[in-house]
Design an enzyme around this catalytic site. Structure first.
Site, PDB file in Angstrom:
ATOM      1  N   LYS A  76       0.880  -1.169   0.000  1.00 19.65           N
ATOM      2  CA  LYS A  76       0.000   0.000   0.000  1.00 19.65           C
ATOM      3  C   LYS A  76       0.910   1.209   0.000  1.00 19.65           C
ATOM      4  O   LYS A  76       1.555   1.522   1.001  1.00 19.65           O
ATOM      5  CB  LYS A  76      -0.917  -0.003   1.225  1.00 19.65           C
ATOM      6  CG  LYS A  76      -1.906   1.159   1.206  1.00 19.65           C
ATOM      7  CD  LYS A  76      -2.656   1.305   2.508  1.00 19.65           C
ATOM      8  CE  LYS A  76      -2.790   2.776   2.830  1.00 19.65           C
ATOM      9  NZ  LYS A  76      -3.364   3.004   4.157  1.00 19.65           N
ATOM     10  N   GLY A 126      -7.984   9.129   9.532  1.00 20.22           N
ATOM     11  CA  GLY A 126      -8.306   9.294  10.955  1.00 20.22           C
ATOM     12  C   GLY A 126      -9.345  10.357  11.259  1.00 20.22           C
ATOM     13  O   GLY A 126      -9.662  10.595  12.417  1.00 20.22           O
ATOM     14  N   THR A 157      -9.046   3.390  12.106  1.00 20.04           N
ATOM     15  CA  THR A 157      -9.371   4.174  13.297  1.00 20.04           C
ATOM     16  C   THR A 157     -10.821   4.000  13.748  1.00 20.04           C
ATOM     17  O   THR A 157     -11.089   3.923  14.956  1.00 20.04           O
ATOM     18  CB  THR A 157      -9.087   5.671  13.029  1.00 20.04           C
ATOM     19  OG1 THR A 157      -7.800   5.778  12.414  1.00 20.04           O
ATOM     20  CG2 THR A 157      -9.082   6.472  14.315  1.00 20.04           C
ATOM     21  N   ALA A 160      -9.314   5.422   4.073  1.00 20.50           N
ATOM     22  CA  ALA A 160      -9.189   6.599   4.937  1.00 20.50           C
ATOM     23  C   ALA A 160     -10.473   7.399   5.043  1.00 20.50           C
ATOM     24  O   ALA A 160     -11.197   7.601   4.077  1.00 20.50           O
ATOM     25  CB  ALA A 160      -8.082   7.537   4.475  1.00 20.50           C
ATOM     26  N   GLY A 161     -10.735   7.841   6.269  1.00 17.99           N
ATOM     27  CA  GLY A 161     -11.796   8.807   6.527  1.00 17.99           C
ATOM     28  C   GLY A 161     -13.139   8.227   6.915  1.00 17.99           C
ATOM     29  O   GLY A 161     -14.037   8.968   7.295  1.00 17.99           O
TER      30      GLY A 161
END
Lengths: 262, 65
Positions: free
Chosen positions: A101, A162, A212, A189-190
Site C-alpha cells: 500500500k 483518521g 481508526t 481513509a476517513g
C-alpha cells in the site's frame, strides 16, 4: 448477473470487502478479536524501528501470522519517492509479499497524498515486480497516471486519514467510479461509522480499508462486526440496483380504485 | 567504531552488517535493514562492511493502517 460476488485484487480472491488496519487497538487481544469479528481476509501492517530490548515487532508479527489473513504492508509516513521505494523494498523482504500500500504524504495537516511523487514511486515499484495499491485522492488524472504506471487497484481517500468524516467529495468519488468501471477501487481513509461504509459500497466502490473507526471505538470488536454488516448490506444494495432519487413525492400506494369518501 | 542504530549512537566491534546484528542482539529477529538510507537485503548483509559514522536502520513488523 454473477452468482458469486468475490473481490479479486491482483488475481487474488478475498473473502471480504472489508480490509482492516491493525493500528491503535487497546490491546493485541482486542485486535485479534476485531479481525475475527470483521471477517476480513486482508490486514494492513507497517515497519518501524526495532529495539533490541523490547522486541515489540516480533510479538506483533507472530500474532498476525497466526491469524491466517493476508497482509498488505504500507509505506505510511513516507514523504519522498526514495523513502517510499526503500520502505517498500524492506517490507517485501520482511512480509514476503509483492503487495504494497503505497503512501507518499504531501502535506502533514491533511495527510493528503503527493500524487506526483506517488505516480513516480508506483512506476518504479511496478517495474520491480511489486503489486501496488496506491493511496491517492479522487483526482481523475492522477488515477489515469497511476494506471499507466502499472497499478491495477486504486485506493482513493474518503476524507483525511483518521478524520472519520466519511465520503468528503461525493461528486469527485462518483466521477472516479464512473470513469474507471473495471478498476477495483478501495476507499481508504476517513470512514467514521458503518453508514459511511454502506454508502461507499452502494455507490459501487469495491471495498474499504478501515482502521481508526474500529480501533478507536469504545468497543472495537462490536464495531468491527457492525462494519462487516454495513459492508455486506451496501454491496447487496449496489448489486440490487438502487432506485433513482426524485425531487417530488411519488405515491407508493396506487391511486387507482381509491374510494371516494370526501 | 561508532555507528547510529535507529538514530541512537552505539559502539560496536563488528565490521560488517551481519556481525553487527549479531552483536546488537538482533540476528534472530525478523527485521529489514538499511545502511545510510539504502536497503540491504538479508543475502547482502555479510558482504556489507560498516564504517565509522554509518547510519543503520533496523525495522520490524509493526501495526499499521
Amino acid at each position: 448477473m454473477k452468482t458469486t460476488d468475490t473481490l479479486t485484487l491482483y488475481g487474488t480472491e478475498l473473502r471480504s470487502r472489508l480490509l482492516l488496519g491493525t493500528a491503535r487497538y487497546p490491546s493485541p487481544a482486542i485486535l485479534m478479536e476485531a479481525v475475527k469479528a470483521s471477517g476480513t481476509g486482508l490486514v494492513t501492517v507497517s515497519l518501524r524501528r526495532e529495539s533490541a530490548g523490547e522486541r515489540a515487532g516480533q510479538g506483533f508479527w507472530s500474532i498476525i501470522r497466526d491469524m491466517g489473513v493476508r497482509v498488505l504492508p504500507n509505506t505510511a509516513g513516507c514523504h519522498s519517492v526514495k523513502e517510499a521505494v526503500t520502505t517498500a523494498h524492506m517490507a517485501r523482504e520482511v512480509f514476503g509479499t509483492p503487495w504494497v500500500k503505497l503512501e507518499v504524504i504531501g502535506e502533514d495537516d491533511t495527510l493528503q497524498p503527493d500524487v506526483f511523487a506517488l505516480v513516480e514511486a508506483a512506476r518504479i515499484l511496478g517495474e520491480e515486480g511489486f503489486e501496488v495499491f496506491p493511496y491517492t485522492t479522487e483526482d481523475l488524472i492522477a488515477a489515469e497516471r497511476l494506471l499507466e504506471a502499472g497499478c491495477r487497484v486504486l485506493m482513493p481517500w474518503g476524507s483525511p486519514i483518521g478524520s472519520g468524516r466519511g465520503l468528503n467529495n461525493l461528486f469527485g468519488l462518483t466521477a472516479l467510479r464512473a470513469r474507471f468501471p473495471e478498476v477495483p477501487l478501495i476507499i481508504d481513509a476517513g470512514i467514521g461509522v458503518p453508514s459511511h461504509a454502506a454508502q461507499a459500497l452502494e455507490l459501487g466502490f469495491d471495498a474499504l480499508l478501515i482502521n481508526t473507526a474500529v480501533s478507536q471505538a469504545v468497543d472495537p470488536v462490536r464495531m468491527a462486526g457492525a462494519f462487516a454488516q454495513a459492508v455486506a448490506a451496501g454491496r447487496e444494495a449496489y448489486r440490487a440496483g438502487p432506485m433513482e432519487p426524485r425531487d417530488m413525492a411519488v405515491p407508493s400506494t396506487p391511486l387507482i380504485g381509491k374510494a371516494f369518501l370526501g | 567504531m561508532n555507528i547510529q542504530l535507529n538514530g541512537e549512537r552505539r559502539q560496536i566491534a563488528a565490521q560488517d552488517l551481519a556481525a553487527a546484528l549479531e552483536e546488537l542482539g538482533l540476528a534472530a529477529a525478523v527485521v529489514a535493514t538499511a545502511v545510510n538510507g539504502e536497503f540491504v537485503p538479508v543475502s547482502a548483509r555479510q558482504a556489507t562492511p560498516l564504517t565509522e559514522g554509518d547510519a543503520l536502520e533496523v525495522l520490524s513488523p509493526m501495526q499499521g493502517g
